[in-house]
Motif scaffolding. Structure first.
Motif, PDB file in Angstrom:
ATOM      1  N   HIS A 256      15.485 -56.448  -8.566  1.00  0.00           N
ATOM      2  CA  HIS A 256      14.461 -56.315 -10.055  1.00  0.00           C
ATOM      3  C   HIS A 256      13.862 -54.933 -10.409  1.00  0.00           C
ATOM      4  O   HIS A 256      13.524 -54.647 -11.359  1.00  0.00           O
ATOM      5  N   TRP A 257      13.701 -53.954  -9.367  1.00  0.00           N
ATOM      6  CA  TRP A 257      13.018 -52.176  -9.203  1.00  0.00           C
ATOM      7  C   TRP A 257      13.796 -52.177 -10.286  1.00  0.00           C
ATOM      8  O   TRP A 257      13.492 -51.267 -11.483  1.00  0.00           O
ATOM      9  N   ILE A 258      15.141 -52.034  -9.727  1.00  0.00           N
ATOM     10  CA  ILE A 258      16.402 -50.967 -10.865  1.00  0.00           C
ATOM     11  C   ILE A 258      16.322 -52.017 -12.149  1.00  0.00           C
ATOM     12  O   ILE A 258      16.722 -50.753 -13.059  1.00  0.00           O
ATOM     13  N   GLU A 259      16.017 -52.626 -12.367  1.00  0.00           N
ATOM     14  CA  GLU A 259      16.375 -52.962 -13.529  1.00  0.00           C
ATOM     15  C   GLU A 259      14.960 -53.022 -14.575  1.00  0.00           C
ATOM     16  O   GLU A 259      14.926 -52.959 -16.127  1.00  0.00           O
ATOM     17  N   SER A 260      13.472 -53.117 -13.791  1.00  0.00           N
ATOM     18  CA  SER A 260      13.075 -52.674 -14.557  1.00  0.00           C
ATOM     19  C   SER A 260      12.082 -51.023 -14.862  1.00  0.00           C
ATOM     20  O   SER A 260      12.045 -50.895 -16.049  1.00  0.00           O
ATOM     21  N   VAL A 261      12.601 -50.424 -14.454  1.00  0.00           N
ATOM     22  CA  VAL A 261      12.898 -48.602 -14.794  1.00  0.00           C
ATOM     23  C   VAL A 261      14.207 -48.412 -15.700  1.00  0.00           C
ATOM     24  O   VAL A 261      13.724 -47.720 -16.699  1.00  0.00           O
ATOM     25  N   GLY A 266      14.387 -46.438 -20.643  1.00  0.00           N
ATOM     26  CA  GLY A 266      15.575 -46.589 -22.138  1.00  0.00           C
ATOM     27  C   GLY A 266      17.003 -46.455 -21.505  1.00  0.00           C
ATOM     28  O   GLY A 266      17.637 -45.818 -22.451  1.00  0.00           O
ATOM     29  N   ARG A 267      16.867 -46.397 -19.602  1.00  0.00           N
ATOM     30  CA  ARG A 267      17.919 -46.071 -19.799  1.00  0.00           C
ATOM     31  C   ARG A 267      18.560 -46.833 -18.843  1.00  0.00           C
ATOM     32  O   ARG A 267      18.024 -47.057 -17.317  1.00  0.00           O
ATOM     33  N   LEU A 308      26.709 -49.626  -8.246  1.00  0.00           N
ATOM     34  CA  LEU A 308      26.027 -49.345  -8.795  1.00  0.00           C
ATOM     35  C   LEU A 308      25.426 -50.018  -9.910  1.00  0.00           C
ATOM     36  O   LEU A 308      25.017 -50.962 -10.714  1.00  0.00           O
ATOM     37  N   ARG A 309      26.470 -49.473 -10.535  1.00  0.00           N
ATOM     38  CA  ARG A 309      26.735 -49.268 -11.621  1.00  0.00           C
ATOM     39  C   ARG A 309      27.827 -50.855 -12.073  1.00  0.00           C
ATOM     40  O   ARG A 309      27.611 -50.733 -13.130  1.00  0.00           O
TER      41      ARG A 309
END
Length: 314
Positions: A256-261, A266-267, A308-309
């Motif tokens: 959730h935090w990775i997607e929010s950042v 914008g990346r 993660l990518r």
């Protein structure tokens, strides 16, 4: 024999003089109606003021001049703090709200089992986290910790000062949390608005038990509001194994935090540049391959970001 007859009337006792007592000195009281109310007030005042001779005077209460009725200071004696330049006020705020090193936070319980956050010191920080084997912390791993002399009460003065000091308190400090329970409690207490000011966070352990480690997912959900982080240090063992396994374990808790950042910047993989892994993620059995710990850490970080990518479908 001659008898002498005497009568009672012949011998008379001498009369003792009467003792005349002096009149008691007191003011006369008139029982007739007075002509005016002012006369009554005068008589009452005289009766209350009169005291018998030899009586000890009543003690008067001591008055402290410092506690007396406060009078507003004249304007020329009030320091014009609000009229100072913004740069000078921020300098004063920095002295009161920032420390030389990280601010160590531990989870505590207050009244009625309410979860709260407290400043950690050398004796308490990391002590509970050494009990488990998951992310084990040795005694020598803990640095010498001193509680910074912060003045967070400054935020409670008024609304203007609170708005000016919140970015400095939460943005200019490094917050090191003992475990995920401390992180969850800290983020829940400061609220989503203050989470946006956070810049640097260091996590010392995921948890020493299933209860504390299970708070990793809800803690990262709250951390999704901290989209302005510049550094998230995972100073703990996320999982045992290579970088791929560590990446999957981190994604499971922090997606959730990775997607929010990623949405904010914008990346999609912008959060990968923020996460830092330390030597505590390097397993000891990997040293058998003849590589140094620094080389093993670099390979582990590369595999970690690659995994993660792949999970982000990039």
């Amino acid at each position: 024999m001659d008898f002498i007859h005497t009568s009672s009337s012949a011998i008379k006792p001498q009369a003792t003089p009467l003792r005349i007592l002096p009149k008691r000195k007191r003011k006369e009281t008139s029982y007739f109606p007075s002509d005016s109310e002012s006369d009554l007030d005068a008589h009452e005042a005289e009766d209350y003021d009169s005291e018998p001779k030899g009586a000890r005077p009543a003690k008067r209460a001591k008055t402290n001049p410092a506690v007396g009725p406060s009078k507003p200071l004249p304007k020329k004696k009030i320091f014009p703090f609000y009229s100072l330049p913004a740069e000078l006020k921020n300098k004063i705020y920095s002295y009161a709200l920032t420390g030389d090193g990280p601010i160590y936070l531990i989870s505590k319980r207050k009244h009625h089992y309410r979860h709260a956050i407290a400043l950690g010191d050398t004796d308490s920080f990391g002590k509970d986290s050494r009990r488990g084997s998951y992310g084990y912390m040795r005694q020598n791993d803990n640095p010498v910790i001193h509680k910074p002399p912060l003045v967070p009460q400054l935020l409670g003065l008024n609304r203007q000062i609170r708005g000016e000091t919140q970015p400095i308190l939460y943005g200019a400090n490094i917050f090191a949390v003992e475990d995920m329970k401390a992180l969850h409690t800290f983020l829940a207490n400061i609220g989503p608005k203050n989470c946006e000011y956070l810049q640097q966070i260091s996590i010392k352990q995921l948890g020493h038990s299933r209860t504390t480690s299970s708070l990793a997912y809800p803690a990262f959900v709250l951390l999704a509001n901290a989209v302005n982080l510049t550094r998230l240090e995972m100073d703990c063992a996320i999982s045992w194994g290579d970088g791929d396994r560590i990446g999957r374990a981190f994604w499971r808790e922090a997606h959730h935090w990775i997607e929010s950042v990623g949405r904010h910047k914008g990346r999609r993989d912008a959060a990968l540049d923020i996460v830092e892994l330390t030597m505590k993620n390097v397993s000891l059995w990997l040293e058998r391959f003849g590589k140094t710990r620094q080389q093993l850490l670099e390979e582990l970080v590369a595999d970690f970001r690659s995994e993660l990518r792949y999970l982000l479908k990039l």
